[in-house]
Write a protein that holds these residues in place. Structure first.
Motif, PDB file in Angstrom:
ATOM      1  N   PHE A  81       9.125   1.319  -6.450  1.00  0.00           N
ATOM      2  CA  PHE A  81       8.346   0.949  -7.566  1.00  0.00           C
ATOM      3  C   PHE A  81       8.841   1.448  -8.881  1.00  0.00           C
ATOM      4  CE2 PHE A  81       4.926  -0.601  -5.408  1.00  0.00           C
ATOM      5  CZ  PHE A  81       4.560   0.311  -4.370  1.00  0.00           C
ATOM      6  N   GLY A  82      10.161   1.066  -9.086  1.00  0.00           N
ATOM      7  CA  GLY A  82      10.874   1.430 -10.283  1.00  0.00           C
ATOM      8  C   GLY A  82      10.939   2.783 -10.615  1.00  0.00           C
ATOM      9  N   ASN A 208       0.831  -5.356 -11.712  1.00  0.00           N
ATOM     10  CA  ASN A 208       1.090  -5.351 -10.264  1.00  0.00           C
ATOM     11  C   ASN A 208       1.000  -4.111  -9.435  1.00  0.00           C
ATOM     12  OD1 ASN A 208       1.913  -6.665  -7.658  1.00  0.00           O
ATOM     13  ND2 ASN A 208       3.999  -6.187  -8.211  1.00  0.00           N
ATOM     14  N   PRO A 209      -0.087  -3.267  -9.436  1.00  0.00           N
ATOM     15  CA  PRO A 209       0.124  -1.787  -8.932  1.00  0.00           C
ATOM     16  C   PRO A 209       0.171  -1.957  -7.323  1.00  0.00           C
ATOM     17  CG  PRO A 209      -2.239  -2.208  -9.786  1.00  0.00           C
ATOM     18  CD  PRO A 209      -1.399  -3.544 -10.416  1.00  0.00           C
ATOM     19  N   PHE A 210       1.008  -1.227  -6.844  1.00  0.00           N
ATOM     20  CA  PHE A 210       1.181  -1.038  -5.689  1.00  0.00           C
ATOM     21  C   PHE A 210       1.261  -2.525  -4.804  1.00  0.00           C
ATOM     22  CE2 PHE A 210      -1.595   2.651  -6.734  1.00  0.00           C
ATOM     23  CZ  PHE A 210      -0.599   3.653  -6.456  1.00  0.00           C
ATOM     24  N   GLY A 211       1.982  -3.483  -5.472  1.00  0.00           N
ATOM     25  CA  GLY A 211       1.952  -4.678  -5.026  1.00  0.00           C
ATOM     26  C   GLY A 211       0.876  -5.645  -5.095  1.00  0.00           C
ATOM     27  N   ASN A 244      -0.740   2.390 -12.241  1.00  0.00           N
ATOM     28  CA  ASN A 244      -0.239   2.920 -11.196  1.00  0.00           C
ATOM     29  C   ASN A 244       1.030   2.403 -10.886  1.00  0.00           C
ATOM     30  OD1 ASN A 244      -2.468   4.891  -9.673  1.00  0.00           O
ATOM     31  ND2 ASN A 244      -3.409   2.858 -10.373  1.00  0.00           N
ATOM     32  N   ARG A 245       1.790   3.006  -9.860  1.00  0.00           N
ATOM     33  CA  ARG A 245       2.981   2.477  -9.366  1.00  0.00           C
ATOM     34  C   ARG A 245       3.012   0.890  -9.493  1.00  0.00           C
ATOM     35  NH1 ARG A 245       4.936   6.903  -4.787  1.00  0.00           N
ATOM     36  NH2 ARG A 245       4.733   8.517  -6.006  1.00  0.00           N
ATOM     37  N   GLY A 246       4.010   0.150  -9.972  1.00  0.00           N
ATOM     38  CA  GLY A 246       3.971  -1.428  -9.705  1.00  0.00           C
ATOM     39  C   GLY A 246       3.380  -1.946 -11.125  1.00  0.00           C
TER      40      GLY A 246
END
Length: 507
Positions: A81-82, A208-211, A244-246
């Motif tokens: 996640f970047g 797009n958090p956590f995909g 969050n991540r993403g």
């Protein structure tokens, strides 16, 4: 049959009168307590327009412009996640914990069930982005696309488009992609005025958090002007919407549907959302994106100095009326600043007549000018202000590998001397430039101000020193001039300079 005596009616009437009086008295007492006027201060009144509490109208309009950015790399990245590292990515394929941890793209899949090693297949990273034009320009973060070999933009409706990288800017963590699709006009959003945004205003984050593409969260602007140590141009908006991540590279919208920030970082001891996220202000992003779109890169003016904060103590030691500006700890060799005559110990207080409040502001002001621009730099030196003309260089040409360290000659050991009253023991440096602090009393004012063993005192109040007596003489001169503090220029073992104001001890 019971007969009533003549005294009973009288007793009954008497009891009835007492009860009636008690009831009446109780009612009267209750009435006094409940009806007495209370005296209070006037409460705060805020006149605000009434609105329905919801963001559906904003979300329905902007969501088609927000995309997921999928990045394929030739080798699996060290972080998901970047840039967020996973401590479980190197578990053996047959490890039982494999089933509980996801793939690099955030999909919760049992990685251990794949017979091929993850190193044998292209790795996938994901982030967010948004269209800023109908012909397919997409803004995202630099750390989302970093080291990418292939870029795919996934729309809100699930359709996918290949994209090419137009340019990146590492210093502000921004990147620009371009989707080329014939006969297709994309829904896009525009940047808003983040200067008009106030702490407490609503913000809506889409990404797009956590995909999980198309996720929407809401919160408020919880602070402005945050410096999180990410770079010299830090000026982040802090928001409390769940990011969050993403979410990296995704937009933060105002209620008018305009982008007021680009989500780029979170503060999270656990790795999850704790209500503190940081967004690049729209005003910064807009300028960087424009330059990337036109040139594929960002060119910034370069002065070529190392600078530090001007504290109250430093201002007092120098005779400045206010603790503002940026003190030059070292002008780099052969830079626009050194060629123009800017010196160590100068305090830069203005650029083209505009006041400089802090080192961070100076960095942003210089970066706003194009390379080759002539600017007037106002400095405070030896108790007076003067103006120095400087032709700015190009920051992109800066050699990041240049070292400030210079080889030190070998000298004979010299007995240390004590600076009485300051809690320091010093000895002349081996190269004859400055004196080295060999010991600091932990209870001294020097220790309180940050002096450490190994520091080299290069100069005191602008005067170079080579011995303990030079240091003492510079301090005495400052005292005679009415200064309550002496300004020490210190250099650490890595060759980095800093200035520390030390109160003058009266003998």
């Amino acid at each position: 049959m019971r007969t009533e005596t003549s005294s009973q009616p009288k007793r009954n009437k008497f009891l009835a009168a007492i009860l009636a009086a008690g009831v009446a008295g109780g009612a009267l007492s209750a009435g006094v307590l409940s009806n007495a006027p209370a005296v209070y201060a006037e409460p705060v009144q805020v006149e605000a327009p009434q609105q329905s509490f919801g963001f559906a109208d904003v979300v329905s309009k902007v969501s088609p412009a927000v995309v997921s950015v999928r990045v394929s790399q030739s080798a699996e990245p060290a972080a998901d996640f970047g840039g967020m590292a996973s401590p479980f990515e190197n578990l053996p394929e047959d490890h039982p914990l494999r089933r509980f941890f996801g793939t690099p793209d955030g999909n919760q899949m049992p990685r251990g069930l794949n017979p091929r090693s993850p190193r044998d297949r292209p790795s996938i990273g994901q982030g967010s982005g948004f269209f800023i034009s109908e012909d397919g320009y997409v803004v995202t973060n630099n750390h989302v696309v970093d080291n990418g070999a292939k870029y795919t933009v996934v729309m809100d409706d699930g359709s996918e488009y290949e994209a090419k990288l137009i340019g990146t800017d590492e210093r502000t963590d921004l990147a620009l992609l371009k989707v080329d699709a014939k006969n297709t006009k994309f829904t896009y959003v525009e940047f808003g005025d983040d200067d008009a945004v106030r702490v407490g205003d609503w913000v809506v984050a889409v990404g797009n958090p956590f995909g999980l593409g198309g996720s929407v969260t809401a919160g408020i602007i919880s602070a402005r002007g945050r410096d999180i140590g990410a770079g010299p141009y830090d000026d982040f908006l802090q928001i409390d919407a769940a990011v969050n991540r993403g979410n990296s590279g995704g937009p933060a919208f105002g209620l008018d549907g305009k982008v007021i920030g680009v989500n780029t970082a979170i503060f999270s001891p656990s790795g999850g959302n704790v209500g503190i996220a940081f967004a690049i202000p729209a005003s910064v992003a807009q300028d960087v994106v424009r330059s990337l779109r036109e040139n594929g890169s960002v060119e910034r003016g370069w002065l070529g100095v190392q600078i530090g904060e001007v504290s109250d103590d430093i201002a007092e030691a120098l005779g400045l009326s206010n603790a503002q500006g940026a003190i030059v700890t070292l002008p780099d060799n052969e830079t626009p600043a050194s060629r123009a005559g800017i010196e160590t110990g100068d305090v830069i207080t203005g650029v083209n007549g505009e006041a400089v409040e802090s080192p961070r502001e100076l960095a942003r002001m210089i970066a706003d000018y194009s390379p080759g621009t002539d600017v007037e730099i106002t400095v405070f030196r030896d108790g007076d202000s003067e103006t120095i003309d400087v032709t700015l260089g190009n920051l992109n040409s800066l050699d990041e590998a240049a070292s400030l360290d210079e080889p030190r000659g070998q000298g004979s050991p010299v007995d240390p001397s004590t600076l009485s009253g300051y809690g320091m023991t010093v000895t002349p440096s081996e190269d004859g430039e400055g004196v080295v602090v060999t010991d600091v009393d932990p209870d001294s004012s020097a220790a309180e101000k940050g002096f450490e063993a190994g520091d080299t005192i290069v100069a005191v109040n602008g005067s170079n020193v080579a011995s303990q007596s030079d240091v003492r003489a510079a301090i005495d001169a400052a005292s005679k001039n009415g200064r309550r503090a002496a300004l020490f220029q210190l250099r650490n073992a890595d060759g980095q300079n800093r200035f520390v104001a030390l109160p003058i001890e009266k003998s």
